[in-house]
Design an enzyme around this catalytic site. Structure first.
Site, PDB file in Angstrom:
ATOM      1  N   TYR A   1       0.818  -1.210   0.000  1.00 19.58           N
ATOM      2  CA  TYR A   1       0.000   0.000   0.000  1.00 19.58           C
ATOM      3  C   TYR A   1       0.853   1.263   0.000  1.00 19.58           C
ATOM      4  CZ  TYR A   1      -3.015   3.775   1.516  1.00 19.58           C
ATOM      5  OH  TYR A   1      -3.664   4.972   1.587  1.00 19.58           O
TER       6      TYR A   1
ATOM      7  N   GLY B   1      -5.986   5.305  -0.231  1.00 21.98           N
ATOM      8  CA  GLY B   1      -7.376   5.322   0.181  1.00 21.98           C
ATOM      9  C   GLY B   1      -8.197   4.314  -0.619  1.00 21.98           C
TER      10      GLY B   1
ATOM     11  N   HIS C   1      -3.691  16.388  -2.192  1.00 20.71           N
ATOM     12  CA  HIS C   1      -4.102  16.429  -0.791  1.00 20.71           C
ATOM     13  C   HIS C   1      -3.902  17.800  -0.145  1.00 20.71           C
ATOM     14  CE1 HIS C   1      -4.518  12.223  -1.387  1.00 20.71           C
ATOM     15  NE2 HIS C   1      -4.617  11.903  -0.103  1.00 20.71           N
TER      16      HIS C   1
ATOM     17  N   ASN D   1       1.167  11.186   6.244  1.00 16.43           N
ATOM     18  CA  ASN D   1       0.336  10.220   6.949  1.00 16.43           C
ATOM     19  C   ASN D   1       0.674  10.239   8.437  1.00 16.43           C
ATOM     20  OD1 ASN D   1      -0.512   6.724   6.291  1.00 16.43           O
ATOM     21  ND2 ASN D   1      -1.802   8.465   6.684  1.00 16.43           N
TER      22      ASN D   1
ATOM     23  N   ARG E   1     -14.118  28.722  48.423  1.00 21.88           N
ATOM     24  CA  ARG E   1     -13.839  27.570  49.274  1.00 21.88           C
ATOM     25  C   ARG E   1     -13.384  26.352  48.466  1.00 21.88           C
ATOM     26  NH1 ARG E   1     -18.556  24.598  52.013  1.00 21.88           N
ATOM     27  NH2 ARG E   1     -19.607  26.536  51.408  1.00 21.88           N
TER      28      ARG E   1
END
Length: 509
Positions: A54, A61, A84, A196, A282
């Protein structure tokens, strides 16, 4: 300044801040080249064997089933960056971009991404030579990592996109020429390795965590000044109270308050003015402390992410395995940055309630809105309005981003983190908190003038003086906005951190 050494394993949030903001130089550890060479050898071997891997020999994708011809593999990496680089909006500030470059270099330096040493070296060169890629701040869904912002970053390495050098905006190629660099020619897998990952959200997260630690201390300091001028009852901060409910953050804040209030001639005993204080006084340690504990968890997760391999696929030279998995998914960071926004919002929330007690004569016993000649002067009335507005806004930004997901890449990426949105929101809340604390300090110093600053504890007088060196006493109405902004900036400036060190000593976060 001693260089920050990149090993892939030891980067701290303080290191990130120093490189991003203080321009600390960066060096690669000697062993990094050997680690990178081992994983790169796996890439070249798989290319020679024409194995399907890959992002190396396939598309990305939804296109992961498309095998890419050998002659197109360089072009594939360039096309990836161009396609991208789709982020929009205002560019990230320079410190955020510098943090992104540092974190991406550190992630690649771990040696599991299959890139050549030159890729990491060029990222380090951008940092050391002052090249700041123009990275629009909107467009990441936080899985597969911060693809769009990191693509804009990586374009500059190949001479495309845009970058700042010495404040001037250039094309990527011209920016490289300005500093004597040449464009990088990407080999197989290297474009994917550059984009990535979770480095946009993590960069934002690291810078936010560093400042949040300072504001945690400032929240205690501001609260202590308010507590004194409202004549609070410090018995509520007795160590015995926290020994029986030993949350670490509450113990720390209570110890801060005891130190800050020591020697005060304004604090009271139970029954002297009232039996017990309102919750905003407090319960300061319980509220501030819960945030401290939350911040510590956020810090651990973000620092772990700073030293993680967030690429896909990952190459493991020791076993020869190449594994496609999901380390790019931003959910671990997204969840804690949503948490950080909640922590910061609550510190602002209780601070505004203390400010209301300061300006409200029915609650403070002081002149209305802390001005002597009320009516003619409105005093600090609208300072509380501003704090209320910021706190209300924070409640919107505190809505979690990480519970949202919109599928991408034709439903291949069917769950995303929205982690970068969580990170951007955290910064909005952080900046609002800084101004809310500045307003409380401003009102606290004004109340001290009306009460008698000589009655404050020694540390209270030091904080009063810190404010007064930047904001004068409010005698007659004037434009208030510059006072708020000036004091808010001082809280995270070197002089603000020095003051924290002075009044909290070794107890400072």
């Amino acid at each position: 300044m001693k260089p920050c050494l990149i090993t892939g394993e030891e980067l701290s949030i303080a290191d990130v801040y120093d490189v991003a903001v203080q321009h600390r130089p960066v060096e690669l550890a000697r062993e990094v080249a050997e680690k990178l060479a081992a994983s790169r050898f796996m890439v070249t071997r798989y290319l020679d064997e024409e194995r399907v891997v890959y992002g190396v020999t396939t598309g990305f994708g939804r296109f992961s089933d498309r095998v890419i011809a050998p002659e197109d593999r360089r072009r594939l990496q360039v096309n990836l960056l161009r396609s991208h680089a789709a982020a929009v909006g205002d560019p990230y500030p320079e410190p955020v971009v510098r943090a992104m470059m540092l974190l991406r270099a550190n992630a690649l330096a771990k040696g599991y991404s299959g890139v050549r040493p030159v890729v990491v070296e060029r990222l380090v060169d951008l940092l050391n030579r002052g090249v700041v890629p123009v990275i629009p701040s909107q467009g990441s869904v936080g899985a597969s990592g911060d693809l769009a912002p990191l693509a804009h970053l990586a374009l500059v390495l190949i001479g495309e996109g845009e970058a700042f050098v010495n404040g001037m905006r250039y094309t990527g190629g011209d920016a490289l020429r300005q500093v004597g660099m040449t464009p990088l020619v990407l080999e197989a897998k290297e474009g994917l390795a550059l984009i990535n990952g979770t480095q946009a959200m993590t960069a934002l997260g690291a810078l936010a965590v560093e400042q949040a630690g300072w504001l945690a201390d400032w929240a205690d300091v501001a609260a202590a000044l308010t507590f004194e001028v409202l004549r609070g009852i410090p018995e509520a901060f007795d160590p015995a109270v926290f020994a029986v409910r030993p949350h670490p953050g509450a113990i720390t804040s209570a110890a801060h308050l005891r130190r800050l209030l020591e020697g005060s001639r304004l604090t009271t005993r139970p029954g002297e003015l009232r039996v017990q204080d309102a919750y905003a006084l407090r319960c300061i340690p319980q509220v501030h402390g819960a945030g401290r504990d939350g911040l510590e968890h956020v810090r651990q997760v973000v620092e772990r992410e700073c030293n993680s391999a967030t690429d896909n696929p990952l190459f493991f030279p020791d076993t020869g395995a190449v594994i496609s998995a999901g380390n790019f998914h931003g959910q671990p960071v997204a969840v804690v940055l949503d948490y950080l926004a909640i922590v910061l919002a609550e510190w602002a929330n209780i601070s505004e309630r203390r400010t209301e007690r300061l300006v409200n004569p029915a609650l403070s016993g002081l002149p209305p809105f802390l001005v002597r000649h009320g009516g003619l002067n409105s005093g600090l009335m609208v300072a509380q309005y501003t704090a209320a507005s910021l706190v209300s806004e924070n409640k919107v930004w505190a809505h979690p981003s990480s519970v949202d997901s919109i599928p991408t890449s034709a439903n291949q990426e069917d769950h995303v983190s929205m982690g970068t949105t969580a990170a951007r929101k955290a910064h909005l809340v952080l900046n609002n908190l800084r101004r809310v604390l500045a307003i409380e300090l401003l009102c606290g110093a004004q109340a001290a003038d009306l009460t008698g600053p000589e009655l404050l504890s020694p540390h209270g007088r030091a904080t009063y003086a810190f404010v007064r060196r930047r904001v004068p006493f409010w005698e007659d109405d004037r434009v208030l906005a510059p006072d708020i902004e000036r004091l808010a900036e001082a809280l995270i400036a070197p002089e603000g951190l020095e003051h924290l060190s002075d009044v909290l000593g070794g107890m400072s976060a």
